[in-house]
Design a protein around this motif. Structure first.
Motif, PDB file in Angstrom:
ATOM      1  N   ASP A  79       0.831  -1.205   0.000  1.00 25.85           N
ATOM      2  CA  ASP A  79       0.000   0.000   0.000  1.00 25.85           C
ATOM      3  C   ASP A  79       0.867   1.256   0.000  1.00 25.85           C
ATOM      4  OD1 ASP A  79      -2.465   1.601   0.464  1.00 25.85           O
ATOM      5  OD2 ASP A  79      -1.507   1.940   2.416  1.00 25.85           O
ATOM      6  N   SER A  80       1.879   1.276   0.867  1.00 20.54           N
ATOM      7  CA  SER A  80       2.755   2.440   0.949  1.00 20.54           C
ATOM      8  C   SER A  80       3.485   2.679  -0.370  1.00 20.54           C
ATOM      9  CB  SER A  80       3.763   2.241   2.084  1.00 20.54           C
ATOM     10  OG  SER A  80       4.748   3.252   2.084  1.00 20.54           O
ATOM     11  N   ALA A  81       3.989   1.584  -0.963  1.00 23.21           N
ATOM     12  CA  ALA A  81       4.729   1.724  -2.217  1.00 23.21           C
ATOM     13  C   ALA A  81       3.826   2.232  -3.336  1.00 23.21           C
ATOM     14  CB  ALA A  81       5.349   0.378  -2.605  1.00 23.21           C
ATOM     15  N   ILE A  82       2.615   1.699  -3.438  1.00 16.61           N
ATOM     16  CA  ILE A  82       1.686   2.123  -4.495  1.00 16.61           C
ATOM     17  C   ILE A  82       1.250   3.569  -4.282  1.00 16.61           C
ATOM     18  CG2 ILE A  82      -0.632   1.717  -5.423  1.00 16.61           C
ATOM     19  CD1 ILE A  82      -0.109  -1.303  -4.904  1.00 16.61           C
ATOM     20  N   ALA A  83       1.025   3.954  -3.026  1.00 15.19           N
ATOM     21  CA  ALA A  83       0.633   5.335  -2.727  1.00 15.19           C
ATOM     22  C   ALA A  83       1.733   6.309  -3.127  1.00 15.19           C
ATOM     23  CB  ALA A  83       0.317   5.472  -1.244  1.00 15.19           C
ATOM     24  N   ARG A  84       2.990   5.967  -2.841  1.00 16.20           N
ATOM     25  CA  ARG A  84       4.088   6.864  -3.197  1.00 16.20           C
ATOM     26  C   ARG A  84       4.245   6.959  -4.720  1.00 16.20           C
ATOM     27  NH1 ARG A  84       7.708   8.439   0.790  1.00 16.20           N
ATOM     28  NH2 ARG A  84       9.390   8.572  -0.744  1.00 16.20           N
TER      29      ARG A  84
END
Length: 457
Positions: free
Chosen positions: A161-166
């Motif tokens: 989730d964090s990687a996709i959001a960034r």
């Protein structure tokens, strides 16, 4: 360099040893003992972005790159280089009619389950499933239990989730890395071979093993290999009683939620079995200590390290008898506090410690286990949906045990979902009738009602 001293060759964690040294022998398909999540990802997460996010997660968690092999009769794990190609594929469903896409995703997910391999790898796969442009897509994650427990699975999903959001914001992924996996594994192996752990033996030898009883069954146990009719029954506790036993009662009586869970289930099952029982209690396995007041065993930040660190411990629980509910919970909490390392040290003695004069006695103790209890925490609906870019699909995912798998005939799993405690009984219908499972579930639910009433003042 001998394989045992190579930096990329590691010993096993205790639950890995349980799978490879015991469970694997009975399984028809030892390659499939998996966890799975189907994620919905935003339209901006095209195939290239999904691969970039997966690659960041793959490189950050050494356990995902593990394979297992035998070295002079003993299993070891090998960690591949972080820059190895991640096991990622992308599938186009644009030509599949919209009404048939869910079935297609289910079929792909089921196929993906059968592509993992313990010895050659990979032990995790990521599948990006997309259709029309400018619409959300799915990312399927299937990972073998050998390299991932439920806490680790939450970390993986959070990291994706964090990687996709960034990436959606035009930034490079940045994964918060925990303790080094290899360092943590070696630290636990060293502790498992230590005199400090052996110092727990007098405590375990003093427990009343001969007084414990096994759970009754409707049919006699099997002789030889047999088809195991693994079945699940799930019931829910209402919101009011859930809040009372998970929040109010622990705060009111100074108890941990897990202690209340163990006490409530113990009350129901000891009444049914008509005697004390030995319960395997699964814990996260990341807080071992060198003795009661010694330093922690594992390195700092292991809470952010992916791996199958979860370890079962044992506790012998007596019937409630004449005790009132709160007094009984306090007695169960005291039993759990008195056990070294929360009772999980015996899991290390059983599965990780080098063989010694104590090994036969420990195996005999472990064999008195009557039921396994897994409590997966009390995440609220808000916590489960606190993702920045993705959501977790609430679709049924096949996770039935292997049809020949020999395990305890009853497992009780609990988790709070949508503010309700969900109780799942996994049982072998060849040993327990469905009506018996329903009776057990009702006893447990009645217990939660009884203990919830103890909070009314």
């Amino acid at each position: 360099m001998p394989a045992s001293t190579r930096p990329d060759i590691l010993p096993l964690l205790p639950s890995q040893a349980w799978i490879l040294d015991q469970l694997r022998e009975s399984q028809l398909n030892a390659q499939r003992f998996n966890l799975c999540r189907v994620l919905t990802v935003p339209a901006e997460c095209v195939t290239a972005s999904a691969l970039t996010a997966v690659t960041a997660v793959w490189r950050s968690h050494g356990a995902l790159r593990a394979t297992f092999h035998q070295e002079r009769g003993a299993w070891r794990q090998h960690i591949a280089d972080a820059f190895a190609q991640p096991p990622f594929r992308s599938v186009d469903l644009s030509r599949v009619p919209a009404t048939e896409r869910e079935a297609a995703i289910d079929r792909l997910t089921e196929t993906l389950h059968n592509t993992l391999n313990v010895e050659t790898g990979p032990l995790v796969r990521f599948l990006h499933i997309h259709a029309e442009a400018d619409t959300s897509s799915n990312l399927v994650v299937v990972v073998h239990h050998l390299v991932c427990d439920y806490l680790s699975l939450s970390m993986l999903i959070s990291d994706l989730d964090s990687a996709i959001a960034r990436l959606r914001e035009g930034r490079e992924p940045r994964i918060v890395v925990g303790a080094d996996y290899a360092q943590a594994v070696r630290a636990l192996a060293a502790y498992s071979a230590s005199d400090t752990l052996l110092g727990e033996l007098p405590y375990w030898a003093s427990q009343p093993w001969d007084e414990t009883v096994m759970l009754p069954t409707d049919r006699p146990d099997y002789e030889g290999e047999a088809f195991r009719q693994w079945t699940s029954l799930t019931v829910s506790v209402d919101e009011r009683h859930t809040h009372a036993v998970i929040r109010t009662l622990p705060e009111q009586e100074g108890l941990a939620p897990q202690q209340v869970i163990v006490g409530t289930v113990a009350d129901a099952l000891t009444a049914w079995a008509d005697g004390p029982i030995c319960v395997q209690v699964l814990r996260h396995g990341r807080d071992f200590k060198h003795g009661a007041d010694g330093p922690v065993v594992l390195p700092p930040q292991v809470w952010r390290t992916v791996g199958f660190f979860a370890t079962s411990g044992l506790v012998i629980v007596p019937p409630r008898g004449v005790l009132d509910p709160v007094a009984y919970l306090q007695s169960i909490a005291e039993l759990m506090r008195a056990a070294p390392n929360h009772g999980t040290g015996i899991g290390l003695l059983r599965w990780s410690a080098p063989a010694g004069p104590f090994s036969t006695a420990v195996r005999k103790m472990w064999s008195r286990s009557a039921v396994q209890l897994n409590y997966f925490g009390s995440g609220s609906r808000r916590a489960r949906n606190a993702f920045q870019a993705i959501s977790v699909c609430d679709r049924p995912i096949s996770s039935a045990p292997d049809p020949l798998e020999s395990r305890l005939p009853l497992t009780v799993r609990m988790a709070v979902r949508a503010d309700r405690l969900r109780v799942t009984l996994d049982y072998d219908a060849g040993l327990h009738l469905g009506s018996t499972a329903a009776e057990i579930a009702q006893l447990i639910c009645d217990g939660f009602s009884r203990y919830a009433s103890a909070t009314a003042t």
